[in-house]
Design an enzyme around this catalytic site. Structure first.
Site, PDB file in Angstrom:
ATOM      1  N   THR A  14     -32.161  27.272-103.031  1.00 33.69           N
ATOM      2  CA  THR A  14     -31.693  28.526-104.087  1.00 33.69           C
ATOM      3  C   THR A  14     -32.125  28.306-105.255  1.00 33.69           C
ATOM      4  O   THR A  14     -32.200  29.124-106.308  1.00 33.69           O
ATOM      5  CB  THR A  14     -30.138  28.670-103.937  1.00 33.69           C
ATOM      6  OG1 THR A  14     -29.848  29.080-102.616  1.00 33.69           O
ATOM      7  CG2 THR A  14     -29.648  29.817-104.939  1.00 33.69           C
ATOM      8  N   TYR A  27     -31.954  37.071-100.932  1.00 31.81           N
ATOM      9  CA  TYR A  27     -32.834  36.283-101.583  1.00 31.81           C
ATOM     10  C   TYR A  27     -33.663  35.506-100.792  1.00 31.81           C
ATOM     11  O   TYR A  27     -33.101  35.038 -99.780  1.00 31.81           O
ATOM     12  CB  TYR A  27     -32.466  35.572-102.978  1.00 31.81           C
ATOM     13  CG  TYR A  27     -31.667  34.472-102.453  1.00 31.81           C
ATOM     14  CD1 TYR A  27     -30.219  34.455-102.218  1.00 31.81           C
ATOM     15  CD2 TYR A  27     -32.110  33.139-102.316  1.00 31.81           C
ATOM     16  CE1 TYR A  27     -29.478  33.516-101.897  1.00 31.81           C
ATOM     17  CE2 TYR A  27     -31.237  31.887-102.175  1.00 31.81           C
ATOM     18  CZ  TYR A  27     -29.886  32.150-101.847  1.00 31.81           C
ATOM     19  OH  TYR A  27     -29.331  31.120-101.365  1.00 31.81           O
ATOM     20  N   THR A  93     -28.672  23.507-101.500  1.00 25.81           N
ATOM     21  CA  THR A  93     -27.305  22.710-101.437  1.00 25.81           C
ATOM     22  C   THR A  93     -26.738  22.784-100.126  1.00 25.81           C
ATOM     23  O   THR A  93     -25.701  22.002 -99.940  1.00 25.81           O
ATOM     24  CB  THR A  93     -26.443  23.569-102.165  1.00 25.81           C
ATOM     25  OG1 THR A  93     -26.023  25.036-101.631  1.00 25.81           O
ATOM     26  CG2 THR A  93     -26.754  23.707-103.779  1.00 25.81           C
ATOM     27  N   ASP A  94     -27.274  23.554 -99.124  1.00 15.86           N
ATOM     28  CA  ASP A  94     -26.558  23.314 -97.793  1.00 15.86           C
ATOM     29  C   ASP A  94     -26.665  21.920 -97.237  1.00 15.86           C
ATOM     30  O   ASP A  94     -25.553  21.731 -96.490  1.00 15.86           O
ATOM     31  CB  ASP A  94     -27.164  24.497 -96.599  1.00 15.86           C
ATOM     32  CG  ASP A  94     -26.896  25.921 -97.069  1.00 15.86           C
ATOM     33  OD1 ASP A  94     -26.321  26.112 -97.931  1.00 15.86           O
ATOM     34  OD2 ASP A  94     -27.446  26.621 -96.230  1.00 15.86           O
ATOM     35  N   LYS A 166     -20.369  19.465-100.037  1.00 12.00           N
ATOM     36  CA  LYS A 166     -20.399  21.169-100.306  1.00 12.00           C
ATOM     37  C   LYS A 166     -18.957  21.769 -99.867  1.00 12.00           C
ATOM     38  O   LYS A 166     -18.747  21.711 -98.480  1.00 12.00           O
ATOM     39  CB  LYS A 166     -21.557  21.950 -99.722  1.00 12.00           C
ATOM     40  CG  LYS A 166     -21.613  23.248-100.421  1.00 12.00           C
ATOM     41  CD  LYS A 166     -22.858  24.169-100.029  1.00 12.00           C
ATOM     42  CE  LYS A 166     -23.069  25.384-100.564  1.00 12.00           C
ATOM     43  NZ  LYS A 166     -24.318  26.085-100.108  1.00 12.00           N
ATOM     44  N   GLU A 284      -3.345   7.366 -84.141  1.00  9.74           N
ATOM     45  CA  GLU A 284      -2.912   8.075 -83.074  1.00  9.74           C
ATOM     46  C   GLU A 284      -3.955   7.876 -81.879  1.00  9.74           C
ATOM     47  O   GLU A 284      -3.657   8.031 -80.827  1.00  9.74           O
ATOM     48  CB  GLU A 284      -2.848   9.524 -83.090  1.00  9.74           C
ATOM     49  CG  GLU A 284      -1.567  10.114 -84.283  1.00  9.74           C
ATOM     50  CD  GLU A 284      -1.616  11.471 -84.367  1.00  9.74           C
ATOM     51  OE1 GLU A 284      -1.291  12.255 -83.152  1.00  9.74           O
ATOM     52  OE2 GLU A 284      -1.891  12.180 -85.514  1.00  9.74           O
TER      53      GLU A 284
HETATM   54  N1  ASP Z   1     -29.403  27.919 -98.081  1.00  9.40           N
HETATM   55  C1  ASP Z   1     -29.668  27.478 -99.398  1.00  9.40           C
HETATM   56  C2  ASP Z   1     -30.223  26.195 -99.141  1.00  9.40           C
HETATM   57  O1  ASP Z   1     -29.719  25.361 -98.953  1.00  9.40           O
HETATM   58  C3  ASP Z   1     -28.393  27.570-100.335  1.00  9.40           C
HETATM   59  C4  ASP Z   1     -28.460  26.862-101.400  1.00  9.40           C
HETATM   60  O2  ASP Z   1     -29.682  26.282-101.850  1.00  9.40           O
HETATM   61  O3  ASP Z   1     -27.561  26.903-102.393  1.00  9.40           O
HETATM   62  O4  ASP Z   1     -31.490  26.008 -99.298  1.00  9.40           O
END
Ligand code: ASP
Length: 328
Positions: A14, A27, A93-94, A166, A284
């Protein structure tokens, strides 16, 4: 003082996203070329010379072995290059926690290596990418940044890749850090470390593997039976990570099936589907009797990454796998 030379590796995400304009939702991650992002950064007056190298232009949900191998090779070359002071990796970020942790496990800590991402595409109103990028440059140029392992810069915080997770799908403050809190607060103008480097000059913990084995994450759900375990073994899983309930629990029939898998030489790590907290041994579930491993502080995604690296390096014995996850 001469400006630091920083290698900027692009993978997409992103932070390089482009889509339906300032107020739209849709996007494409990786829609903007790394050269354009770096050219924009150059206009911000940062005290660094940025050297772009594009590895990929994809959403990080599609990242995998080819990109990881290319990133590792580029980092290794840059670590050996006396002209390069630090490394930035622009990443979605994923799966930033997976790439960051893999590199953390397999690279030495001699120069800063910093992942940076964004939650809003570059053409969105209030886009966070350029600020995160400027912060990451600040970290990569800082004399105190080396010796902390691979880091992730998001939302004015510096997190250790080993601890970062995340935790929100869309807010700009999307990452949490467990069990340690952030390593530092950063802005484009300032950086405050909360402690000294703890891995100064350390060698890579594990050699980068020639390939990664199939390791599956099994999500636990109330009322499930053991057939998903059998299915995973049927497709050749060489290790299994349980995203268990609470302290890495699952219905008795599932735990029994996992114990049989462990007895057949497929290492099994119990992690938790809960947001935060340690999974300890023998709470457990009788790990000693069943030959299972407790994930301790690592969530399912990072537990899978560590287990893949361990298996690839021939470490499958439950005691040795547990030692790598931390005793407990
Ligand atoms: N789906 C995107 C990615 O991981 C999300 C992001 O970058 O925030 O490339």
């Amino acid at each position: 003082m001469t400006a630091q030379r920083i290698l900027v590796l692009g993978t997409g995400g992103t932070i390089a996203g482009w889509g339906s304009g300032a107020t739209g939702a849709a996007y494409r991650p990786g829609g903007v070329a790394l050269e354009s992002l770096v050219a924009h950064l150059a206009t911000l007056g940062l005290a660094a010379e940025l050297v772009p190298e594009e590895i990929a232009r994809i959403g990080s949900q599609d990242i995998g072995w080819a990109e990881w191998r290319a990133l590792h090779a580029a980092c290794t070359a840059a670590l050996a290059d006396p002209q390069i002071g630090g490394i930035l990796i622009a990443h979605g970020t994923d799966t930033a926690e997976e790439t960051g942790f893999l590199l953390d496990l397999t690279l030495p800590t001699t120069k800063p290596i910093v992942l940076v991402g964004a939650m809003r595409p570059a053409d969105a109103v209030g886009a966070d990418g350029m600020r995160n990028f400027a912060n990451a440059v600040k970290v990569a140029c800082d004399p105190q940044a080396a010796g902390r392992g691979v880091m992730l810069v998001m939302g004015d915080a510096v997190l250790a890749a080993r601890d970062a997770r995340k935790a929100a799908t869309s807010s700009v403050d999307a990452f949490r850090s467990f069990p340690r809190g952030p390593l530092a607060r950063v802005t484009p103008a300032s950086i405050d470390w909360f402690g000294p480097p703890h891995r100064m000059g350390a060698a890579a913990r594990y050699p980068f593997p020639p390939e990664l084995p199939r390791v599956a994450i099994l999500a636990a759900g109330a009322g499930m039976d053991e057939r998903p375990v059998q299915a995973l073994l049927g497709i050749g899983a060489r290790g299994i990570v349980l995203a268990g309930m609470g302290q890495g629990n699952a219905p008795r029939v599932v735990i029994d099936a996992l114990a049989r898998a462990a007895a057949s030489g497929v290492p099994v790590v119990r992690a938790t589907r809960v947001d935060e907290g340690l999974v300890d041994r023998n709470v457990e579930v009788d790990d000693d009797a069943l030959g299972l491993v407790a994930a301790r502080a690592l969530g399912p995604a990072k537990a899978r990454m560590l287990l893949m690296v361990l298996i690839a390096n021939g470490i499958v014995d439950p005691a040795r796998v547990q030692a790598a996850f931390g005793a407990g």
